[in-house]
Design a protein around this motif. Sequence first.
Motif, mmCIF file in Angstrom:
data_model
loop_
_atom_site.group_PDB
_atom_site.id
_atom_site.type_symbol
_atom_site.label_atom_id
_atom_site.label_comp_id
_atom_site.label_asym_id
_atom_site.label_seq_id
_atom_site.Cartn_x
_atom_site.Cartn_y
_atom_site.Cartn_z
ATOM 1 N N LEU A 159 0.830 -1.209 0.000
ATOM 2 C CA LEU A 159 0.000 0.000 0.000
ATOM 3 C C LEU A 159 0.864 1.258 0.000
ATOM 4 O O LEU A 159 0.555 2.239 -0.692
ATOM 5 N N GLU A 160 1.932 1.243 0.773
ATOM 6 C CA GLU A 160 2.805 2.413 0.826
ATOM 7 C C GLU A 160 3.546 2.618 -0.497
ATOM 8 O O GLU A 160 3.833 3.763 -0.878
ATOM 9 N N SER A 161 3.846 1.533 -1.209
ATOM 10 C CA SER A 161 4.470 1.665 -2.529
ATOM 11 C C SER A 161 3.509 2.321 -3.509
ATOM 12 O O SER A 161 3.908 3.169 -4.324
ATOM 13 N N MET A 162 2.228 1.952 -3.439
ATOM 14 C CA MET A 162 1.224 2.596 -4.276
ATOM 15 C C MET A 162 1.131 4.084 -3.959
ATOM 16 O O MET A 162 1.071 4.935 -4.858
ATOM 17 N N ALA A 163 1.128 4.395 -2.661
ATOM 18 C CA ALA A 163 1.049 5.793 -2.249
ATOM 19 C C ALA A 163 2.268 6.574 -2.726
ATOM 20 O O ALA A 163 2.157 7.731 -3.147
ATOM 21 N N PRO A 187 -3.574 14.213 -3.055
ATOM 22 C CA PRO A 187 -4.659 13.748 -2.177
ATOM 23 C C PRO A 187 -4.848 12.233 -2.210
ATOM 24 O O PRO A 187 -5.071 11.613 -1.168
ATOM 25 N N LEU A 188 -4.754 11.635 -3.410
ATOM 26 C CA LEU A 188 -4.944 10.190 -3.488
ATOM 27 C C LEU A 188 -3.785 9.450 -2.821
ATOM 28 O O LEU A 188 -3.985 8.398 -2.195
ATOM 29 N N GLY A 189 -2.570 9.981 -2.945
ATOM 30 C CA GLY A 189 -1.436 9.369 -2.271
ATOM 31 C C GLY A 189 -1.586 9.404 -0.760
ATOM 32 O O GLY A 189 -1.316 8.415 -0.063
ATOM 33 N N THR A 190 -2.022 10.553 -0.250
ATOM 34 C CA THR A 190 -2.255 10.674 1.192
ATOM 35 C C THR A 190 -3.363 9.737 1.649
ATOM 36 O O THR A 190 -3.303 9.147 2.737
ATOM 37 N N LYS A 191 -4.375 9.595 0.804
ATOM 38 C CA LYS A 191 -5.484 8.699 1.129
ATOM 39 C C LYS A 191 -4.988 7.269 1.289
ATOM 40 O O LYS A 191 -5.382 6.551 2.214
#
Length: 277
Positions: free
Chosen positions: A139-143, A202-206
Amino acid sequence: MDAATPLGMALALVALVVSIFMEGGSLAQLWNPSALILVLGGTVGFTLTTFRTKDFSMLPKAVARAFSAAREDRAAIAEEIVGIADTARKQGLLELQNRLAQFGDPLLRRGLSLVIDGMDPQAVREVLDQEVAIQRRRLESMAAVLEQAGGYAPTVGIIGTVMGLVHVLSNLGDTERLGPAIAAAFMATFYGIFTANFFWLPLGTKLRGQAERFEEHARMIILGVTAIHTGDTPSRLREKLETYLRDESGRAQRSTWAPAPAAPGEMDMATDHPQRD
């Protein structure tokens, strides 16, 4: 879908459009295909250069994940775990094998299957901890991909504006087109800043927030699986899980979670099956 994401985007767009009309402008002023292609293409290209192809290929999935709502109901999961603990104490761990497919959470099923197989409690915790760490890193890699794109977008926009101004300065003789040409040049900066703060960041923070909530959810399940394995009473397990069912104000979420007093004879059962460290 998480309603907050599209709602926030819609509110930002409405504010932008209203402000344009209040200033006497029109939406046509925001349309510059060449600048848009440069910003989007440059942002994606720089991001692709930064990450491995495997990591970058998660970009569509990352965007979809950021728009999706979290599929977790901690109170319901906690109640299910307590019920499993009660079944394990009354009917034994092997009884859970017949019901394993009924449990909705995959991590819970995974943990209980390890318990049923007779794995040592510490080994069960280590296996589950490793799986949770892998999922959180994913998930953090996606962010990180989204956040990096948000960092590149304004820079690409500035590059586009500089290119536009160079073109303007090379054609200073055409004074009638000077103003529109300068305005068009600054559209690249607008696109870069807008896409970064409207979409990428915003999507990364989400996604980072989802990663944190996932780990809290997973820790609650691991605690429950470990307690079931070591023979905790349902009432004691309820008290332990209570920590994970508190909102930001510190109050317990009791919509479906209602801790009950120890059942008659439970203290005697606790003596027969003492908790192991």
